[in-house]
Design a protein around this motif. Structure first.
Motif, mmCIF file in Angstrom:
data_model
loop_
_atom_site.group_PDB
_atom_site.id
_atom_site.type_symbol
_atom_site.label_atom_id
_atom_site.label_comp_id
_atom_site.label_asym_id
_atom_site.label_seq_id
_atom_site.Cartn_x
_atom_site.Cartn_y
_atom_site.Cartn_z
ATOM 1 N N MET A 70 0.841 -1.200 0.000
ATOM 2 C CA MET A 70 0.000 0.000 0.000
ATOM 3 C C MET A 70 0.877 1.251 0.000
ATOM 4 O O MET A 70 1.830 1.341 0.767
ATOM 5 N N ALA A 71 0.569 2.196 -0.869
ATOM 6 C CA ALA A 71 1.338 3.430 -0.948
ATOM 7 C C ALA A 71 1.170 4.257 0.322
ATOM 8 O O ALA A 71 0.154 4.162 1.018
ATOM 9 N N ASN A 72 2.169 5.085 0.611
ATOM 10 C CA ASN A 72 2.151 5.880 1.826
ATOM 11 C C ASN A 72 0.952 6.818 1.880
ATOM 12 O O ASN A 72 0.317 6.980 2.920
ATOM 13 N N SER B 191 -5.179 17.734 -3.928
ATOM 14 C CA SER B 191 -6.474 18.060 -4.545
ATOM 15 C C SER B 191 -7.539 17.021 -4.181
ATOM 16 O O SER B 191 -7.224 15.877 -3.837
ATOM 17 N N ARG B 192 -8.810 17.446 -4.262
ATOM 18 C CA ARG B 192 -9.908 16.526 -3.969
ATOM 19 C C ARG B 192 -9.934 15.377 -4.977
ATOM 20 O O ARG B 192 -10.216 14.236 -4.626
ATOM 21 N N SER B 193 -9.629 15.662 -6.236
ATOM 22 C CA SER B 193 -9.628 14.616 -7.254
ATOM 23 C C SER B 193 -8.555 13.573 -6.974
ATOM 24 O O SER B 193 -8.739 12.375 -7.239
ATOM 25 N N CYS B 194 -7.436 14.030 -6.417
ATOM 26 C CA CYS B 194 -6.365 13.100 -6.047
ATOM 27 C C CYS B 194 -6.833 12.177 -4.922
ATOM 28 O O CYS B 194 -6.583 10.974 -4.941
ATOM 29 N N VAL B 195 -7.550 12.764 -3.941
ATOM 30 C CA VAL B 195 -8.115 11.968 -2.842
ATOM 31 C C VAL B 195 -9.088 10.939 -3.398
ATOM 32 O O VAL B 195 -9.077 9.759 -3.012
ATOM 33 N N ASN C 14 -8.759 3.471 -5.489
ATOM 34 C CA ASN C 14 -7.774 2.387 -5.407
ATOM 35 C C ASN C 14 -7.957 1.555 -4.141
ATOM 36 O O ASN C 14 -7.855 0.325 -4.167
ATOM 37 N N LEU C 15 -8.231 2.227 -3.023
ATOM 38 C CA LEU C 15 -8.452 1.521 -1.756
ATOM 39 C C LEU C 15 -9.688 0.642 -1.830
ATOM 40 O O LEU C 15 -9.738 -0.448 -1.248
ATOM 41 N N THR C 16 -10.705 1.113 -2.559
ATOM 42 C CA THR C 16 -11.920 0.321 -2.733
ATOM 43 C C THR C 16 -11.635 -0.919 -3.577
ATOM 44 O O THR C 16 -12.086 -2.023 -3.263
ATOM 45 N N LYS C 17 -10.858 -0.751 -4.645
ATOM 46 C CA LYS C 17 -10.501 -1.878 -5.504
ATOM 47 C C LYS C 17 -9.689 -2.921 -4.741
ATOM 48 O O LYS C 17 -9.821 -4.124 -4.963
ATOM 49 N N ASN D 22 -9.772 -2.390 0.894
ATOM 50 C CA ASN D 22 -9.570 -1.714 2.171
ATOM 51 C C ASN D 22 -10.769 -0.864 2.564
ATOM 52 O O ASN D 22 -11.045 -0.641 3.742
ATOM 53 N N VAL D 23 -11.464 -0.338 1.571
ATOM 54 C CA VAL D 23 -12.703 0.411 1.788
ATOM 55 C C VAL D 23 -13.812 -0.348 1.077
ATOM 56 O O VAL D 23 -13.690 -0.677 -0.111
ATOM 57 N N LYS D 24 -14.898 -0.641 1.798
ATOM 58 C CA LYS D 24 -15.931 -1.528 1.252
ATOM 59 C C LYS D 24 -17.030 -0.806 0.496
ATOM 60 O O LYS D 24 -17.688 -1.394 -0.355
ATOM 61 N N GLY D 25 -17.283 0.468 0.829
ATOM 62 C CA GLY D 25 -18.379 1.126 0.140
ATOM 63 C C GLY D 25 -18.649 2.508 0.679
ATOM 64 O O GLY D 25 -17.791 3.138 1.299
ATOM 65 N N LYS D 26 -19.853 3.015 0.441
ATOM 66 C CA LYS D 26 -20.209 4.374 0.843
ATOM 67 C C LYS D 26 -20.104 4.529 2.362
ATOM 68 O O LYS D 26 -20.358 3.605 3.118
#
Length: 363
Positions: free
Chosen positions: A1-3, A30-34, A40-43, A46-50
């Motif tokens: 996982m990237a820093n 930027s917000r777009s970067c976030v 990526n975290l969702t893919k 690590n993050v499951k959804g809304k």
């Protein structure tokens, strides 16, 4: 996982409902970067959804003592009531802090929940813990408080002869302070607790950990009694022989005694027992599963402080890796053996590869 992804996960764990623009402002991107990082975290799962529902079982949380270890080593046979030639060293320590430090060295995501003062010891502890790779978001620095200290005397054989601890600051790790990390704890893969904590703190943790497996380090015979009424909440317990005797009331001198003690702990609800028997190795037992003795690993003992903490870290690491108990015990003994061979409380070069290499040499 990237820093950057790790930073974003940390922020989300503190506030699962935070807006992407707020994350961007915190990180200065930027917000777009976030949004891209969260995608990526969702893919990756690590993050499951809304609402940023986080995946579970991916990191360790340790709650316990963080203190400065002041260690005195004598060069020759210890002489009481006299000045002994030797050397003094100050290193970052504390059972909980050591465990979290070692878990990070082994490559797992590791969080520490503890309290330190805003004095020089506290600042040193914070910096060294963060440098080790431990996430320090919940390592609370308290204004006007003195950081916990532990002063020990090591004899010429590397054995601790006497120690003095000043750990009053742990009384400030209250249920109210712990509640700030409730979400972090309840989404962890494992929760490690040391018995330096107050009874109120222990009660809160046992009642609010949810379904997360709880690993407990008994610390000492005096402090082990704090968990007597909470044994049914414990997944993995790591006592030494004396601590197990205090809790169970069973005198442990033989392997048969260890078997009887393990049966007693299982009757109380403890799922797994890792009983340290000194030079005889470790007796391990799993409720309804594997049991046996793993012989000690021959080691040139330099400093016994921190060896038990390294073993607990190894157990937590192996749990997150899905390893069987017997394999976990041997790996954890390797962590302990490396630490015994070092003057430092934490073996600085601890890694999975070094542990595995050591175990290969002892086959």
């Amino acid at each position: 996982m990237a820093n950057r992804e790790k930073q974003i996960l940390q922020i989300i764990r503190r506030d699962p409902f935070i807006q992407q623009q707020e994350i961007a402002d915190i990180l200065g991107i930027s917000r777009s970067c976030v949004a891209g990082h969260i995608m990526n975290l969702t893919k990756k799962g690590n993050v499951k959804g809304k609402g940023y529902i986080l995946s579970e079982n991916s990191y360790a949380v340790t709650v316990g003592a963080a203190n400065m270890d002041v260690t005195s080593y004598v060069f020759s046979e210890l002489i009481y009531e006299d000045s002994n030639p030797g050397k003094n060293k100050s290193t970052a320590g504390g059972v909980g802090r050591n465990i979290a430090h070692n878990i990070a060295l082994l490559g797992q995501e590791s969080y520490l929940i503890s309290v330190i003062g805003d004095d020089i010891y506290g600042k040193t502890l914070f910096e060294q813990t963060k440098l080790s790779g431990v996430y320090t978001d919940y390592l609370h620095q308290l204004s006007g408080k003195s950081t916990s200290t532990y002063h020990s005397l090591i004899d010429e054989r590397g054995e601790m002869r006497i120690a003095v601890n000043d750990m009053d600051i742990l009384e400030q790790l209250t249920p109210a302070l712990l509640s700030q990390s409730q979400s972090l704890i309840q989404n962890a893969g494992v929760l490690i607790i040391d018995c330096n904590l107050t009874e109120d703190a222990l009660e809160w943790l046992f009642n609010h950990a949810g379904n997360i497996p709880i690993f407990v380090d008994t610390v000492s015979t005096f402090k082990a009694n704090k968990i007597r009424h909470w044994l049914s909440y414990i997944h993995t317990l790591k006592p030494n022989r004396l601590e197990a005797e205090i809790l169970s009331g069973i005198k442990i001198t033989t392997l048969a005694d260890a078997t009887d003690a393990a049966a007693w702990f299982h009757q109380q609800g403890v799922q797994r027992l890792a009983l340290s028997m000194g030079t005889e190795g470790v007796y391990y037992s799993e409720m309804g599963g594997a049991a046996g003795r793993s012989p000690a690993i021959p080691t040139n003992i330099v400093n016994a402080n921190g060896a038990g903490d390294a073993m607990m870290a190894g157990l937590a690491y192996c749990w997150l890796e899905g390893m069987a108990l017997e394999e976990s015990i041997r790996f954890s003994q390797g962590c302990s053996a490396l630490t015994l061979s070092s003057e430092l409380t934490n073996y600085p070069n601890l890694s999975c590869s070094r542990v595995k290499k050591l175990l290969e040499l002892t086959l």
